[in-house]
Design an enzyme around this catalytic site. Structure first.
Site, short mmCIF file in Angstrom:
data_model
loop_
_atom_site.label_atom_id
_atom_site.label_comp_id
_atom_site.label_asym_id
_atom_site.label_seq_id
_atom_site.Cartn_x
_atom_site.Cartn_y
_atom_site.Cartn_z
N VAL A 13 0.83 -1.18 0.00
CA VAL A 13 0.00 0.00 0.00
C VAL A 13 0.87 1.25 0.00
O VAL A 13 1.92 1.30 0.65
CB VAL A 13 -0.95 -0.01 1.22
CG1 VAL A 13 -0.19 0.07 2.53
CG2 VAL A 13 -2.00 1.09 1.11
N SER A 517 -30.48 -34.29 6.73
CA SER A 517 -29.75 -33.91 5.50
C SER A 517 -30.16 -32.51 5.03
O SER A 517 -30.81 -32.36 4.01
CB SER A 517 -29.96 -34.94 4.40
OG SER A 517 -31.32 -35.25 4.20
#
Length: 605
Positions: A13, A517
């Site tokens: 940066v 499930s």
């Protein structure tokens, strides 16, 4: 036609990435008049006291201008007399590493900026490793802010040595280190008088001259995105050609079926062509009907194969850690399939490249992992084929991109082979005079799955059928007692139930599986394991009704946070998309619900 170079700028940066590209565009007169005027006006209220702030050309977001950093990837197209370019200006902040990786995935060359006052930093090393991971083989190290160190050659040479030492562990084909000042323009367009000791090309002339073309793959490869069937007389396979070329009359192989056919017609958009090359989106019509759908591949490469397990280098992109045993969606080419990380071989120390043992991986970490998929898919190593050798992992709950990676090795299972038995599943079915099925009962806790499965089994036995009931809770007491209740363990629980159901089907039995499930992908995996015998029965009783019953007191405990990840409360239940049978027990008695299921089953038995 001018050759196209796709490149990125990356680095720490505030190393000057946006300023560098902005200055390059401005000084090369590659801006429209209104862009140039807007830049001059914006700079008057910028952070440079009225002097031109070249970074404003690429930092377009308000947050970027307020903070003086790049957040998102900014793409720019420009052309010179020698070449055309697409540049992706990528963020340098560690928080936005995933954005940098996205930019790197499209590029052939990277300009890695290094602040001359700081030298090689951790983020410099991270970005260099990500570039190598993403297949970038050409890198330019722009040592920026040389004006702040009085253009000292010794400082430049020290940074150059440090980077070349780092690069010994990375697979770059070319490395060029250039001293620049992005603000003043030194060595960006033309050679600078401030660096008489630097005798090589300035940045733009170097970009115009470098050859990044690799030897073109001789084999044609087309991952299928869509099957086009506008009428009964036309069936075309659509996608982008990733390598090679194809012409009308060529013979191709359709994978994974290995069927061969002749190319009958090639369409590029709405035009009929005699041939097409890599990079073009096409519709290919074949001389005969072949088994091809999305995820399949048309190719001339006889070595391309399928695999179910592979080792890969991965970069973690999500805030959630990458862990062994957790299930993800793995997208390779145009294929998306369930996968699980079975092992983390090591993670890579960004500082020195050392290999470190790890059980989980955090955001922005690089590592080597082993990944197993639910079924074999068409893939390749990254060095052989970039498209079929790269992938992303997607979190199945949040749908965030968890990681990206490149395939290093395919693991072919050659020592284990399916044993064919004399007494087959068909013989066992004939002996029992029934069709083997798996009745997969899914729904919330308290919906009535186990109760109805029990009643349906009683009815089937009375009709003379041979059955076996697999109840999720019962299996948790034995076969699956070593599994927890996190997402990965639940998925494994469902997989084991499906594998047992498949074995019982092969024994000729009608199997009834009662388990929550909750995830569609787990049910899809069960269906893939069991095959045509799979019959999905959705007990669609709503949450309010299930919670009002609460026969086991589980919902109350979940509300009090005594149970973690309880389906319907703190963990999601994904409604089945296409169940074979739907039953809501809210207003039906057990007998009525059973009657409804038996009537629906009549056509399957």
């Amino acid at each position: 036609m001018k050759k196209l170079l796709r490149f990125i700028t990356c680095g720490n940066v505030d190393d000057g990435k946006s300023t560098l590209i902005g200055h390059l565009l401005y000084e090369s007169k590659l801006l429209f008049a209104d862009q140039e005027k807007a830049l001059e006006l914006d700079s008057k209220v910028g952070s440079r006291g009225g002097e031109i702030d070249y970074a404003l050309l690429l930092d377009g977001l308000l947050a970027e201008r307020e903070q003086g950093i790049t957040i998102d990837v900014a793409y720019r197209y420009f052309t010179t007399d020698e070449r055309s370019f697409i540049v992706a200006d990528t963020p340098g902040h560690e928080e936005y590493t995933r954005n940098m990786a996205v930019g790197a995935s499209f590029a052939e060359l990277a300009i890695l900026l290094v602040d001359a006052t700081k030298g090689i930093t951790v983020q410099t090393k991270r970005h260099a490793r990500i570039c190598a991971l993403m297949g970038i083989r050409h890198i330019v190290v722009a040592v920026n802010k040389m004006d702040l160190v009085n253009f000292e050659q010794q400082r430049f040479e020290a940074i150059k040595r440090d980077f070349l030492t780092l690069a010994t562990t990375l697979d770059f084909s070319t490395i060029q280190v250039i001293p620049v000042s992005a603000t003043n323009g030194d060595n960006i367009i033309t050679a600078s008088a401030a660096t008489p000791w630097y005798e090589e090309l300035a940045l733009l002339p170097y970009l115009e001259a470098i050859n990044v073309e690799e030897d073109a793959l001789a084999t044609f490869t087309l991952p299928i995105q869509r099957v086009s069937r506008p009428n009964q007389d036309f069936r075309g396979f659509q996608g982008q050609i990733e390598s090679g070329r194809i012409a009308v009359g060529d013979e191709i192989i359709a994978l994974p079926s290995n069927e061969r056919a002749i190319v009958k017609q090639i369409l590029v958009t709405d035009r009929t062509e005699q041939e097409a090359v890599a990079g073009q989106p096409v519709t290919v019509q074949l001389s005969k009907e072949v088994d091809v759908s999305r995820g399949c591949v048309l190719t001339t490469d006889t070595t391309l194969t399928t695999a179910q397990k592979f080792t890969a280098h991965v970069l973690v992109l999500d805030t959630e850690p990458l862990v062994i045993g957790k299930n993800y969606l793995c997208k390779i080419g145009t294929q998306t399939i369930a996968g699980v990380i079975t092992a983390i071989t090591h993670k890579i120390n960004i500082e020195n490249g050392d290999l470190v043992a790890a059980e989980s991986l955090q955001k922005n970490e690089l590592a080597e992992c082993t990944i197993a998929l639910a079924e074999p898919v068409i893939m390749s190593t990254f060095n052989t084929h970039h498209t079929l050798g790269s992938f992303i992992l997607i979190d199945r709950l949040t749908h965030m991109t968890a990681a990206c990676g490149v395939i290093q090795n395919l693991e072919q299972t050659t020592s284990i082979f399916a044993q064919q038995t004399t007494v087959t599943a068909a013989i066992r079915e004939a002996q029992k005079q029934q069709r083997a099925l798996t009745l997969w009962f899914t729904g919330l806790s308290g919906a009535g799955k186990s109760t109805l499965a029990n009643e349906v089994e009683k009815r089937l036995v009375l009709l003379g059928h041979h059955t076996m009931l697999l109840d999720g809770d019962n299996l948790r007491l034995g076969l699956n007692k070593n599994l927890a209740f996190d997402e990965a363990s639940r998925s494994e629980n469902n997989r084991r139930i499906a594998e047992v159901a498949k074995l019982l089907n092969e024994a000729g039995l009608i199997t009834l599986a009662a388990c929550i499930s909750p995830l569609e992908q787990d049910r899809k995996q069960a269906q893939n394991i069991i095959g045509e015998a799979y019959i999905e029965i959705f007990i669609s009783t709503p949450l309010t009704t299930c919670e009002s019953r609460d026969t086991k007191g589980l919902y109350a405990k979940a509300r009090q946070q005594e149970i973690e990840a309880f389906t319907g409360i703190s963990s999601p239940y994904e409604t089945p998309k296409k169940p074979h049978i739907i039953v809501d027990t809210t207003s039906l008695s057990i007998e009525q619900a059973t009657d409804k299921i038996m009537r629906a089953l009549a056509s399957y038995l």
